[in-house]
Motif scaffolding. Structure first.
Motif, short mmCIF file in Angstrom:
data_model
loop_
_atom_site.label_atom_id
_atom_site.label_comp_id
_atom_site.label_asym_id
_atom_site.label_seq_id
_atom_site.Cartn_x
_atom_site.Cartn_y
_atom_site.Cartn_z
N LEU A 2 -14.47 28.51 19.17
CA LEU A 2 -14.56 27.18 19.03
C LEU A 2 -14.62 26.03 20.17
N ARG A 3 -13.53 26.44 20.91
CA ARG A 3 -13.28 25.52 22.00
C ARG A 3 -14.26 25.46 23.13
N ASP A 4 -15.00 26.65 23.53
CA ASP A 4 -16.03 26.80 24.35
C ASP A 4 -17.59 26.08 23.65
N GLU A 5 -17.52 26.18 22.23
CA GLU A 5 -18.77 25.78 21.84
C GLU A 5 -18.43 24.11 21.70
N GLY A 6 -17.49 23.83 21.24
CA GLY A 6 -17.05 22.35 21.37
C GLY A 6 -17.36 21.56 22.93
N LEU A 7 -16.87 22.11 23.83
CA LEU A 7 -17.15 21.82 25.17
C LEU A 7 -18.43 21.74 25.64
N ALA A 8 -19.13 22.82 25.30
CA ALA A 8 -20.54 22.78 25.40
C ALA A 8 -21.28 21.66 24.87
N TYR A 9 -21.12 21.33 23.52
CA TYR A 9 -21.54 20.50 22.67
C TYR A 9 -21.44 19.17 23.51
N ALA A 10 -20.08 18.88 23.74
CA ALA A 10 -19.69 17.71 24.32
C ALA A 10 -20.37 17.44 25.81
#
Length: 57
Positions: A2-10
């Motif tokens: 979730l962290r990595d996906e959230g950072l990529a989305y941001a």
């Protein structure tokens, strides 16, 4: 995950010109906002998030 996906989305939002606030709260688990009453770290994070949200409303 979730962290990595959230950072990529941001980053994608930022690249598109969207004002994005990103903060990785080290040591806190996903869903920490529900733990503010029992964790000083979670409480501090929630106070910061509310402050950031308040400047955008």
């Amino acid at each position: 995950m979730l962290r990595d996906e959230g950072l990529a989305y941001a980053e994608a939002l930022r690249a598109a010109g969207v004002d994005v606030f990103v903060r990785d709260y080290d040591g806190l688990v996903h869903g920490f906002v529900n733990m503010f009453a029992v964790s000083e770290a979670a409480e501090s994070a929630v106070v910061e998030l509310i402050g950031r949200l308040g400047t955008r409303l």
